[in-house]
Design a protein around this motif. Structure first.
Motif, mmCIF file in Angstrom:
data_model
loop_
_atom_site.group_PDB
_atom_site.id
_atom_site.type_symbol
_atom_site.label_atom_id
_atom_site.label_comp_id
_atom_site.label_asym_id
_atom_site.label_seq_id
_atom_site.Cartn_x
_atom_site.Cartn_y
_atom_site.Cartn_z
ATOM 1 N N VAL A 102 11.676 -42.762 54.797
ATOM 2 C CA VAL A 102 12.015 -44.171 54.601
ATOM 3 C C VAL A 102 10.760 -45.007 54.435
ATOM 4 C CG1 VAL A 102 13.079 -46.195 55.666
ATOM 5 C CG2 VAL A 102 14.212 -43.961 55.824
ATOM 6 N N GLU A 103 9.726 -44.739 55.234
ATOM 7 C CA GLU A 103 8.524 -45.575 55.183
ATOM 8 C C GLU A 103 7.814 -45.492 53.840
ATOM 9 O OE1 GLU A 103 7.378 -41.892 57.771
ATOM 10 O OE2 GLU A 103 9.133 -43.173 57.428
ATOM 11 N N SER A 104 8.045 -44.411 53.084
ATOM 12 C CA SER A 104 7.420 -44.306 51.766
ATOM 13 C C SER A 104 7.947 -45.349 50.799
ATOM 14 C CB SER A 104 7.659 -42.907 51.185
ATOM 15 O OG SER A 104 7.090 -41.911 52.011
ATOM 16 N N VAL A 135 17.857 -41.282 52.655
ATOM 17 C CA VAL A 135 16.872 -40.221 52.804
ATOM 18 C C VAL A 135 17.509 -39.022 53.504
ATOM 19 C CG1 VAL A 135 14.758 -39.553 54.005
ATOM 20 C CG2 VAL A 135 14.868 -41.734 52.785
ATOM 21 N N VAL A 136 17.304 -37.843 52.940
ATOM 22 C CA VAL A 136 17.771 -36.592 53.545
ATOM 23 C C VAL A 136 16.547 -35.715 53.779
ATOM 24 C CG1 VAL A 136 19.134 -34.502 53.186
ATOM 25 C CG2 VAL A 136 20.033 -36.726 52.454
ATOM 26 N N ASN A 137 16.355 -35.297 55.016
ATOM 27 C CA ASN A 137 15.155 -34.552 55.367
ATOM 28 C C ASN A 137 15.460 -33.638 56.545
ATOM 29 O OD1 ASN A 137 12.402 -33.771 55.856
ATOM 30 N ND2 ASN A 137 11.741 -35.709 54.950
ATOM 31 N N LEU A 138 14.684 -32.575 56.678
ATOM 32 C CA LEU A 138 14.815 -31.690 57.834
ATOM 33 C C LEU A 138 13.951 -32.143 59.005
ATOM 34 C CD1 LEU A 138 14.913 -28.195 56.076
ATOM 35 C CD2 LEU A 138 16.785 -29.361 57.246
ATOM 36 N N GLU A 139 13.162 -33.177 58.800
ATOM 37 C CA GLU A 139 12.352 -33.737 59.880
ATOM 38 C C GLU A 139 13.221 -34.570 60.812
ATOM 39 O OE1 GLU A 139 9.336 -36.045 58.004
ATOM 40 O OE2 GLU A 139 8.193 -34.291 57.321
ATOM 41 N N PRO A 140 12.722 -34.845 62.018
ATOM 42 C CA PRO A 140 13.463 -35.747 62.910
ATOM 43 C C PRO A 140 13.687 -37.108 62.257
ATOM 44 C CG PRO A 140 11.705 -34.613 64.090
ATOM 45 C CD PRO A 140 11.509 -34.285 62.647
ATOM 46 N N LEU A 141 14.832 -37.700 62.529
ATOM 47 C CA LEU A 141 15.177 -38.984 61.923
ATOM 48 C C LEU A 141 14.418 -40.126 62.592
ATOM 49 C CD1 LEU A 141 19.044 -38.591 61.585
ATOM 50 C CD2 LEU A 141 17.284 -38.133 59.866
ATOM 51 N N PRO A 142 14.110 -41.170 61.838
ATOM 52 C CA PRO A 142 13.452 -42.334 62.456
ATOM 53 C C PRO A 142 14.346 -42.995 63.491
ATOM 54 C CG PRO A 142 13.995 -42.754 60.139
ATOM 55 C CD PRO A 142 14.312 -41.329 60.390
ATOM 56 N N ALA A 143 13.728 -43.560 64.513
ATOM 57 C CA ALA A 143 14.498 -44.193 65.591
ATOM 58 C C ALA A 143 15.218 -45.441 65.106
ATOM 59 C CB ALA A 143 13.565 -44.540 66.749
ATOM 60 N N GLU A 144 14.596 -46.166 64.184
ATOM 61 C CA GLU A 144 15.191 -47.383 63.640
ATOM 62 C C GLU A 144 15.118 -47.353 62.123
ATOM 63 O OE1 GLU A 144 13.423 -50.851 65.287
ATOM 64 O OE2 GLU A 144 13.875 -50.312 67.366
ATOM 65 N N LEU A 145 16.117 -47.938 61.492
ATOM 66 C CA LEU A 145 16.169 -47.973 60.034
ATOM 67 C C LEU A 145 16.344 -49.413 59.563
ATOM 68 C CD1 LEU A 145 18.562 -44.965 59.351
ATOM 69 C CD2 LEU A 145 16.132 -45.064 58.758
ATOM 70 N N PRO A 146 15.708 -49.782 58.457
ATOM 71 C CA PRO A 146 15.969 -51.101 57.881
ATOM 72 C C PRO A 146 17.378 -51.158 57.308
ATOM 73 C CG PRO A 146 14.561 -49.789 56.445
ATOM 74 C CD PRO A 146 14.709 -49.003 57.703
ATOM 75 N N TRP A 189 18.391 -51.639 54.473
ATOM 76 C CA TRP A 189 18.539 -51.107 53.112
ATOM 77 C C TRP A 189 18.464 -49.577 53.063
ATOM 78 C CZ3 TRP A 189 14.118 -48.436 52.156
ATOM 79 C CH2 TRP A 189 12.944 -48.861 52.820
ATOM 80 N N ALA A 190 18.436 -48.908 54.227
ATOM 81 C CA ALA A 190 18.230 -47.458 54.236
ATOM 82 C C ALA A 190 19.190 -46.746 55.170
ATOM 83 C CB ALA A 190 16.795 -47.138 54.629
ATOM 84 N N ASP A 191 19.525 -45.512 54.797
ATOM 85 C CA ASP A 191 20.211 -44.548 55.646
ATOM 86 C C ASP A 191 19.353 -43.288 55.712
ATOM 87 O OD1 ASP A 191 22.532 -46.034 56.173
ATOM 88 O OD2 ASP A 191 23.440 -45.394 54.286
ATOM 89 N N ALA A 192 19.569 -42.470 56.731
ATOM 90 C CA ALA A 192 18.847 -41.208 56.838
ATOM 91 C C ALA A 192 19.738 -40.161 57.486
ATOM 92 C CB ALA A 192 17.559 -41.384 57.646
ATOM 93 N N ASP A 193 19.670 -38.945 56.955
ATOM 94 C CA ASP A 193 20.416 -37.829 57.503
ATOM 95 C C ASP A 193 19.512 -36.619 57.642
ATOM 96 O OD1 ASP A 193 23.291 -38.353 58.019
ATOM 97 O OD2 ASP A 193 23.252 -39.041 55.930
ATOM 98 N N HIS A 194 19.739 -35.856 58.704
ATOM 99 C CA HIS A 194 19.038 -34.589 58.918
ATOM 100 C C HIS A 194 19.858 -33.503 58.232
ATOM 101 C CE1 HIS A 194 17.681 -30.986 61.133
ATOM 102 N NE2 HIS A 194 16.533 -31.620 61.191
ATOM 103 N N ALA A 195 19.370 -33.013 57.078
ATOM 104 C CA ALA A 195 20.129 -32.016 56.313
ATOM 105 C C ALA A 195 19.199 -31.280 55.368
ATOM 106 C CB ALA A 195 21.266 -32.683 55.534
ATOM 107 N N ASP A 196 19.688 -30.130 54.897
ATOM 108 C CA ASP A 196 18.948 -29.264 53.981
ATOM 109 C C ASP A 196 19.279 -29.670 52.551
ATOM 110 O OD1 ASP A 196 17.998 -27.152 52.416
ATOM 111 O OD2 ASP A 196 18.589 -25.606 53.846
ATOM 112 N N ALA A 197 18.267 -29.968 51.747
ATOM 113 C CA ALA A 197 18.488 -30.402 50.363
ATOM 114 C C ALA A 197 19.146 -29.328 49.508
ATOM 115 C CB ALA A 197 17.157 -30.815 49.731
ATOM 116 N N CYS A 198 19.053 -28.064 49.938
ATOM 117 C CA CYS A 198 19.669 -26.961 49.181
ATOM 118 C C CYS A 198 21.070 -26.620 49.681
ATOM 119 C CB CYS A 198 18.792 -25.719 49.266
ATOM 120 S SG CYS A 198 17.103 -25.981 48.742
#
Length: 218
Positions: A48-50, A63-74, A76-85
């Motif tokens: 998200v910070e990018s 944003v979908v990533n295998l890294e730990p999710l950010p504690a807070e999100l703006p 305009w953003a969502d984030a999920d812990h998931a495998d892109a494949c």
């Protein structure tokens, strides 16, 4: 340590060549998609910070990533812990204006997993931008090591542990082996095969192709 400091000055610092290159790539993205500010974007493997400091930011970024999710999100953003494949159904059932991925395709773990990721990219939005470092650029970009991508695995592991321009020289054998085995640069032929409906653009450094980008416009 002096060479590791040199890496920071050349690649990682906010005023480095690497930072300037990333800024040019962001401008290229917004020029390629003039409606970017109104778009809903799925970012596979990003952060998200990018997106936060870009001159042109999409209306919404997921944003979908295998890294730990950010504690807070703006807002305009969502984030999920998931495998892109292996995206979960709740993501595969959604639709976006643009799928974006930057320097992720080479890390997913072999051609079959790259193929699965490419299928998802092509189906989830009418437009996409998938960038990956070019295999035949003479400097391996993750370790900033000349020709490292062409060496046998045991030699690459030694470099990953000892090369002073690596992100974290001195890591354990297991960590270095894992990093080496999950970094597989590809060339234009495979990128064209994975994204047959894309235009392949070259990002150059000193006249040589440094990275390749598969782009489909709406």
């Amino acid at each position: 340590m002096a060479l590791h400091s040199l890496r920071f000055r050349l690649v990682d610092s906010p005023t480095s060549y690497g930072a300037k290159r990333r800024a040019r790539r962001a401008a290229w993205l917004s020029n390629t998609f003039p409606d970017l500010a109104e778009m809903s974007v799925l970012d596979l493997g990003g952060r998200v910070e990018s997106w936060a400091g870009l001159p042109v930011r999409p209306a919404h970024v997921h944003v979908v990533n295998l890294e730990p999710l950010p504690a807070e999100l703006p807002d305009w953003a969502d984030a999920d812990h998931a495998d892109a494949c292996e995206l979960p159904t709740e993501i595969l059932s959604r639709r976006y204006d643009l799928v974006f991925s930057n320097s992720v395709l080479e890390h997913v773990g072999g051609h079959e997993r790259r193929r699965r990721m490419a299928v998802a990219v092509r189906e989830l939005a009418p437009a996409y931008w998938v960038q990956t470092p070019y295999r035949y650029f003479p400097i391996e970009p993750h370790w900033v090591a000349p020709g490292m991508q062409f060496l046998p695995v045991p030699t690459r592991v030694v470099i990953a542990r000892r090369w002073p321009l690596a992100y974290t020289p001195g890591k354990s054998y297991e960590a270095a082996m894992r990093q080496v085995l999950t970094t597989e640069l590809i060339g234009r032929a495979e990128l064209r095969y994975l994204f047959p409906d894309a235009t392949i653009r070259n990002e150059r450094l000193m006249g040589l192709t440094k990275s390749i980008i598969a782009i489909r416009k709406p």
